[in-house]
Design an enzyme around this catalytic site. Structure first.
Site, PDB file in Angstrom:
ATOM      1  N   PHE A  34      27.152  26.512  38.472  1.00 41.72           N
ATOM      2  CA  PHE A  34      27.056  27.614  37.521  1.00 41.72           C
ATOM      3  C   PHE A  34      26.905  28.921  38.298  1.00 41.72           C
ATOM      4  O   PHE A  34      25.977  29.699  38.080  1.00 41.72           O
ATOM      5  CB  PHE A  34      25.876  27.396  36.568  1.00 41.72           C
ATOM      6  N   CYS A  63      37.253  31.036  36.408  1.00 42.83           N
ATOM      7  CA  CYS A  63      36.631  29.948  35.643  1.00 42.83           C
ATOM      8  C   CYS A  63      36.866  30.025  34.137  1.00 42.83           C
ATOM      9  O   CYS A  63      37.364  29.073  33.544  1.00 42.83           O
ATOM     10  CB  CYS A  63      35.127  29.923  35.920  1.00 42.83           C
ATOM     11  N   ARG A  79      28.017  32.591  39.547  1.00 46.97           N
ATOM     12  CA  ARG A  79      28.781  33.782  39.183  1.00 46.97           C
ATOM     13  C   ARG A  79      29.220  34.486  40.455  1.00 46.97           C
ATOM     14  O   ARG A  79      28.406  34.703  41.355  1.00 46.97           O
ATOM     15  CB  ARG A  79      27.926  34.735  38.337  1.00 46.97           C
TER      16      ARG A  79
END
Length: 453
Positions: free
Chosen positions: A154, A262, A156
């Site tokens: 997860f 993504c 960024r």
């Protein structure tokens, strides 16, 4: 979870954003890490401590890992697999033209590993894969003495290191709970909620998280259009909405659309997964459709600003604007600030539409104008006909309109009085609502944001 864990030897397959961050952070946590990649030039560069991507703190952690001899880079996974306790698969899984996820890179890595893994090793999938991939990996390995787990990332871009070391949660999926616990123990020094589950649920968590984030952005962009229609101010509306703790303020910012490596891939993949299982995911298909509309809406807004200043060519509402003879200064090309990644960038897609409409484009991006050619993805090329400038002011010189497409903070500090003097006509479309509209108007600009009164 917070207890310390014994040092383990970890092989990370793939040195892209996810793989390199995973390798550097596990080394930082005290593990012995080997990172493998088939790109010889990249391996040589990383071995010298040169990080080819723009990511906060990543170069520091790579240098630290190399200096402390806890991190090294190799070409061949087969040569080192037998010495490793864990293998993390961090290879690309792009979406094919037919909407299916490309798993050939993943399967190639497994083929290279299968005969070389030590008994008791654990193979961990960190690449984003379709739900139900875990059994396929097990079948490809053909090893009953090797553990399998799913540990979705997860991260960024722009804050990947911080997201790894201070995550909102750690998700590990495995059919064997002892295997899941072994993987979770690798993160022992990190304080974060731990979710142990089955592989299908772990794989679904990744898709679901990105799909929900995309839904929030699409909702906000649609709401901005509503605010314009009813003469409301989206900044005020979102402040009122975001203070509701059930909703929160994160991802409640209008923009030219969501993108990156993504969200576009994962939302379409989840639609495909649902369809394959017999469920028509109308809601998520609507989220994707709104994002496509937003790109066209930004282009239409640019055309309206140009027309309003007296240049003929379009009627408000034209579906195919005519921007022949217009020079536009594009401020920002990366899909978000803090990265040099162009993959799936809405800024690039807007630029492409402007070029198709006949506009001449000059662009400035802090991450690209001085670093062009060092991006990690060779397919992330600039549109033909777009010229890079060395500064925002250079890009705006003699331009008919400026367009803010990436939320780089430095755009706030541009000398807008000078820009107004040097532009052919002082007009700006702020597709990120980044700038102070009153300040821009005081400098003589015709200013247009998203959803602002």
């Amino acid at each position: 979870m917070s207890s310390a864990t014994a040092q383990q030897r970890i092989l990370v397959v793939g040195a892209g954003y996810v793989g390199l961050t995973t390798a550097a952070c596990f080394a930082h946590l005290g593990h012995d890490v080997i990172c493998a990649d088939i790109d010889r030039a990249k391996v040589a560069s990383l071995s010298a401590g040169i990080v080819p991507i723009r990511e906060a703190d990543l170069d520091r952690l790579v240098g630290e890992g190399i200096a402390q001899r806890r991190l090294r880079f190799v070409i061949s996974v087969a040569a080192v697999a037998a010495s490793c306790d864990f293998v993390f698969l961090c290879v690309p899984t792009p979406l094919r033209a037919d909407g299916e996820t490309e798993l050939s890179y993943l399967m190639s890595a497994i083929e290279a590993l299968a005969a070389n893994l030590r008994p008791g090793a654990v193979v961990v999938t960190k690449s984003t894969v379709p739900v139900g991939t875990a059994p396929k990996i097990g079948a490809a390995l053909g090893r009953t003495d090797v553990g399998l787990a799913s540990n979705p990332e997860f991260l960024r871009e722009g804050s990947a290191v911080a997201d790894f070391l201070a995550p909102d949660r750690i998700v590990v999926g495995a059919d064997d709970r002892s295997v899941a616990e072994r993987v979770a123990a690798l993160y022992g020094r990190i304080e974060a909620p731990l979710i142990l589950c089955d592989p299908n649920s772990a794989e679904t968590v990744k898709y679901a998280a990105n799909a929900f984030l995309a839904a929030k952005v699409s909702f906000v962009n649609a709401l901005a259009a509503v605010c314009e229609a009813v003469d409301a101010d989206v900044d005020v509306v979102l402040e009122g909405v975001g203070t509701d703790h059930r909703i929160g303020s994160a991802y409640l910012l209008p923009g030219p659309g969501w993108g990156g490596s993504c969200l576009p891939k994962d939302t379409r993949a989840l639609v495909g997964v649902a369809s394959g299982a017999g469920y028509v995911f109308d809601l998520l298909e609507g989220v994707i459709a709104v994002n496509e509309q937003q790109l066209d809406r930004v282009v239409a807004k640019i055309a309206r600003v140009v027309d309003r200043a007296g240049i003929e060519g379009n009627a408000v509402g034209d579906s195919e604007p005519n921007l022949d003879g217009i020079t536009a200064a594009v401020l920002g090309l990366t899909f978000k600030a803090g990265t040099d990644d162009l993959r799936g960038s809405p800024a690039i897609r807007v630029a492409e539409r402007l070029l198709e409409a006949g506009a001449r484009l000059r662009a400035y991006d802090p991450a690209l104008s001085s670093n062009l050619g060092k991006r990690p993805d060779p397919e992330a090329h600039l549109p033909e006909g777009l010229a890079l400038s060395g500064s925002a002011l250079e890009a705006m010189r003699e331009a008919d309109v400026a367009v803010v497409l990436t939320e780089w903070p430095e755009f706030r500090s541009v000398d807008w009085n000078q820009a107004a003097d040097e532009m052919a006509t002082a007009r700006i479309v702020d597709a990120r609502n980044l700038l102070d509209s009153a300040k821009l108007r005081a400098s003589g600009f015709v200013y247009e944001g998203l959803g602002r009164r």
